[in-house]
Design an enzyme around this catalytic site. Structure first.
Site, PDB file in Angstrom:
ATOM      1  N   HIS A 143     -44.161-100.890  -6.307  1.00  0.00           N
ATOM      2  CA  HIS A 143     -43.207 -99.934  -5.737  1.00  0.00           C
ATOM      3  C   HIS A 143     -42.355 -99.285  -6.821  1.00  0.00           C
ATOM      4  O   HIS A 143     -42.338 -99.705  -7.980  1.00  0.00           O
ATOM      5  CB  HIS A 143     -42.312-100.625  -4.704  1.00  0.00           C
ATOM      6  CG  HIS A 143     -41.425-101.697  -5.255  1.00  0.00           C
ATOM      7  ND1 HIS A 143     -40.233-101.438  -5.893  1.00  0.00           N
ATOM      8  CD2 HIS A 143     -41.569-103.058  -5.258  1.00  0.00           C
ATOM      9  CE1 HIS A 143     -39.672-102.581  -6.265  1.00  0.00           C
ATOM     10  NE2 HIS A 143     -40.463-103.580  -5.896  1.00  0.00           N
ATOM     11  N   CYS A 169     -42.085-108.675  -7.051  1.00  0.00           N
ATOM     12  CA  CYS A 169     -42.862-107.444  -6.903  1.00  0.00           C
ATOM     13  C   CYS A 169     -43.053-106.742  -8.250  1.00  0.00           C
ATOM     14  O   CYS A 169     -42.410-107.065  -9.242  1.00  0.00           O
ATOM     15  CB  CYS A 169     -42.192-106.513  -5.911  1.00  0.00           C
ATOM     16  SG  CYS A 169     -42.278-107.102  -4.206  1.00  0.00           S
TER      17      CYS A 169
END
EC number: 2.3.2.-
Length: 229
Positions: A183, A199
Site C-alpha cells: 500500500h 505491511c
C-alpha cells in the site's frame, strides 16, 4: 634630441606590452570554451515522477527532496531470478520490491517493511486492489496500542491522512487473507526502514504506478527478512 626620441619609443613599447598583458587577463563574455566545460552530473533516477499528483480523487503531495533517496527511487535494474515475468518479489532485508520484467531485468521500487517480530514471508497472490482504500486496524493492533488504534476500530475512510495511502493491493495465501497489504503511505520518510506493522508500504507515486501494472492473480513472493537477494 636623439635620446628623447629613444626614451619616447621605449615608453610607447612598454605601454603596448602592458595593454597586451591586460587584454590577456580580461574575462571574455560568452560561453566557456568546450574543453574546459564542467562534466555533466551523473544520471540519476527521475525525481520528477515524485512531484505532486493532482488528477487523483485526493491530491497527492510531492515527496520532499529530503525523503527522496536515489537508492529507493523507482528504476529499471538488472535482476536475476527464476520467477517468471510479471511476478512481484519483495526483499525486506534490502527494502526493495521488484516487478520482474524478464531478460534479466526488473522494475525496482523502494519499500518500508514490518519491524522485527511483525514480518510476514511466503508466496501469495493479489486477490483484489483498491484505490484510496478504507483502512481498519486489526484486532492485534488495537490490543497492542489501544490509544492509537481503538478509535478507528470501525474503520477510516480513504484520504490523505489514511495510512494505506492512494492504493492498496491485498495479498491472499491459499485463498485466505494474509492481512498483509502492499500500500501507499503518507510517511515517505519511512521508505527504506523497518517500522510498519508488517505491511509493505511504498511512496504513493510508486504504489499508483505498481497498481497499474499488476492485475488480480499476480504472484507475490515475500522473501524472509534475512534472505535478501
Amino acid at each position: 634630441m636623439r635620446s628623447s626620441i629613444v626614451l619616447m619609443m621605449a615608453r610607447v613599447s612598454a605601454a603596448l606590452a602592458l595593454a597586451v598583458c591586460l587584454a590577456a587577463c580580461t574575462t571574455v563574455s560568452g560561453p566557456d570554451p568546450m574543453p574546459f566545460a564542467a562534466a555533466p552530473a551523473p544520471a540519476m533516477p527521475d525525481a520528477a515522477r515524485y512531484g505532486a499528483v493532482t488528477d487523483e480523487k485526493f491530491p497527492v503531495p510531492a515527496v520532499s527532496l529530503a525523503d527522496l533517496k536515489p537508492r529507493y527511487m523507482r528504476q529499471l535494474v538488472d535482476y536475476q531470478t527464476d520467477q517468471p515475468p510479471g511476478t512481484v518479489v519483495v526483499d525486506p532485508a534490502h527494502h526493495f520490491l521488484y516487478l520482474v520484467q524478464g531478460d534479466g531485468k526488473a522494475l525496482r521500487y523502494g519499500v518500508g517493511v514490518g519491524r522485527a517480530g511483525m514480518e510476514w514471508s511466503g508466496t501469495a497472490k493479489v486477490s483484489y486492489k483498491r484505490e484510496w482504500p478504507r483502512w481498519t486496524p486489526t484486532s492485534d493492533m488495537i490490543a497492542r496500542d489501544p490509544n492509537t488504534y481503538k478509535k478507528w476500530s470501525v474503520g477510516m475512510d480513504g484520504g490523505q491522512t489514511n495510512p494505506l495511502g492512494a492504493r492498496a493491493i491485498y495479498l491472499f495465501e491459499n485463498g485466505k487473507d494474509t492481512l498483509y497489504r502492499i500500500h501507499g503511505t503518507n510517511q515517505p520518510w519511512s521508505i527504506g526502514k523497518s517500522v510498519s506493522s508488517g505491511c509493505i508500504r511504498m511512496m504513493n507515486q510508486d504504489v499508483i504506478d505498481l497498481y497499474s501494472r499488476v492485475p488480480a492473480g499476480t504472484k507475490v513472493v515475500v522473501l524472509p527478512s534475512g534472505a535478501g537477494t
